[in-house]
Design an enzyme around this catalytic site. Sequence first.
Site, PDB file in Angstrom:
ATOM      1  N   GLU A   1       0.818  -1.207   0.000  1.00 24.87           N
ATOM      2  CA  GLU A   1       0.000   0.000   0.000  1.00 24.87           C
ATOM      3  C   GLU A   1       0.852   1.256   0.000  1.00 24.87           C
ATOM      4  O   GLU A   1       2.011   1.248   0.412  1.00 24.87           O
ATOM      5  CB  GLU A   1      -0.932   0.016   1.208  1.00 24.87           C
ATOM      6  CG  GLU A   1      -0.216   0.010   2.537  1.00 24.87           C
ATOM      7  CD  GLU A   1      -1.174  -0.174   3.703  1.00 24.87           C
ATOM      8  OE1 GLU A   1      -1.669   0.838   4.207  1.00 24.87           O
ATOM      9  OE2 GLU A   1      -1.404  -1.329   4.096  1.00 24.87           O
TER      10      GLU A   1
ATOM     11  N   CYS B   1       2.322  -1.279  15.558  1.00 27.99           N
ATOM     12  CA  CYS B   1       2.341  -1.127  14.105  1.00 27.99           C
ATOM     13  C   CYS B   1       1.646  -2.307  13.439  1.00 27.99           C
ATOM     14  O   CYS B   1       2.010  -3.468  13.665  1.00 27.99           O
ATOM     15  CB  CYS B   1       3.780  -1.017  13.614  1.00 27.99           C
ATOM     16  SG  CYS B   1       3.905  -0.839  11.818  1.00 27.99           S
TER      17      CYS B   1
ATOM     18  N   GLU C   1      10.680  -1.833   6.782  1.00 28.70           N
ATOM     19  CA  GLU C   1      11.805  -1.081   7.339  1.00 28.70           C
ATOM     20  C   GLU C   1      12.814  -0.843   6.210  1.00 28.70           C
ATOM     21  O   GLU C   1      13.471  -1.778   5.739  1.00 28.70           O
ATOM     22  CB  GLU C   1      12.444  -1.876   8.488  1.00 28.70           C
ATOM     23  CG  GLU C   1      13.828  -1.443   8.912  1.00 28.70           C
ATOM     24  CD  GLU C   1      13.927   0.010   9.317  1.00 28.70           C
ATOM     25  OE1 GLU C   1      14.708   0.746   8.666  1.00 28.70           O
ATOM     26  OE2 GLU C   1      13.239   0.415  10.276  1.00 28.70           O
TER      27      GLU C   1
ATOM     28  N   HIS D   1      10.022   6.973  20.520  1.00 21.21           N
ATOM     29  CA  HIS D   1       8.828   6.522  21.241  1.00 21.21           C
ATOM     30  C   HIS D   1       8.973   6.440  22.764  1.00 21.21           C
ATOM     31  O   HIS D   1       7.956   6.387  23.457  1.00 21.21           O
ATOM     32  CB  HIS D   1       8.315   5.181  20.703  1.00 21.21           C
ATOM     33  CG  HIS D   1       8.029   5.192  19.244  1.00 21.21           C
ATOM     34  ND1 HIS D   1       7.359   6.230  18.623  1.00 21.21           N
ATOM     35  CD2 HIS D   1       8.330   4.301  18.262  1.00 21.21           C
ATOM     36  CE1 HIS D   1       7.261   5.974  17.323  1.00 21.21           C
ATOM     37  NE2 HIS D   1       7.852   4.819  17.084  1.00 21.21           N
TER      38      HIS D   1
ATOM     39  N   CYS E   1       0.089   3.078   8.587  1.00 28.21           N
ATOM     40  CA  CYS E   1       0.871   2.041   7.903  1.00 28.21           C
ATOM     41  C   CYS E   1       0.306   0.645   8.145  1.00 28.21           C
ATOM     42  O   CYS E   1       0.167   0.218   9.277  1.00 28.21           O
ATOM     43  CB  CYS E   1       2.322   2.087   8.374  1.00 28.21           C
ATOM     44  SG  CYS E   1       3.135   3.628   7.996  1.00 28.21           S
TER      45      CYS E   1
END
Length: 346
Positions: A93, A120, A161, A217, A334
């Site tokens: 995508e 994720c 990644e 994070h 994502c």
Amino acid sequence: MKEIELNSLTLEETKDIMLSLGEKAYRGEQLFSSFNRNKELDIEEINILPQKLRKMLIEKGKVRKINILKKFSSNIDDTRKYLFLLEDGNIIESVLMVYPHGNSICISTQVGCRMGCEFCASTKEGRIRNLTTSEMLNQIYLIEKDLDENIDNIVLMGSGEPLDNYENTLKFLNIIHEPKGHNTSYRNITLSTCGIVPKIYDLANENLPITLSISLHSPFDSEREKMMPIAKTYNIEKLLKASKYYEEITNRRVTFEYTLIEGVNDRCEDINELGKLLKDINSHVNLIPLNPIKEYNRERPELSSVEKFKNKLEKRHIKATVRKEKGTDISASCGQLRRDYIERSQ
């Protein structure tokens, strides 16, 4: 040459192929520009090349294609989401986002992802395979053809990644920047990584003036390790040392992505520690309110709390912004749309 993917070759590699076939190097430029400027993937239709050469290329090489499987348009803003079908049946995508400064596209670099970050959606089935360079490029080219508009900014932040697919990603950067192709400025490209430290050093040594965006994070190793398995291999000290090196070599400010999770990493101690960690790095913190998925059902902070977090960071002289959410009605985060589509199709 049988297995060579012609539309994944750099300009120099394409010239070399032509020389190996007894042709002049300029024929390589013509083929490269046909793929990467004219977005033409059917060699039979590249009429600038002699018919004999076209036949030889078809016999000896391969042109990898992807197709638009489905597209979704947001009713909230101008965001569009594309699902692409690959030749082997896998699905990836991309997201197109429209801003006053131009069109931005977020592309995928892998089918799935093996990094295992807790919140994720891209990583829940693991990494299926790397995308080839042409599969990355053609996400951009197909969307441009679909819209009849140019893409101004490119973000490698979709599924996968990028630094785990390092060689193909590096070739992508080379090709998309090449003036005889798409001619995208390196400064208009952002690469997002969860923090594979050795590859950050490798990328820095390439000295490409792209923006590096690193998933942080949490300022504490103990919390970061719970969210991101990569943190068990490369702690925050190692990550920040690599970030500092990248900033010094490329003279580019580093962005730190920080997903805000209520009661986990939005506390006063988090703000104080971030202030200490980032004070000597030319950096910017991009605050992202958590987008919950069913496997990570934590709460996102209220927007007012996010703004307070930002303001407190800025009082500590840390530059910060809150990412504006786009396309929330079409699962624009994502991996979400791909997973939803696959689950519904089974």
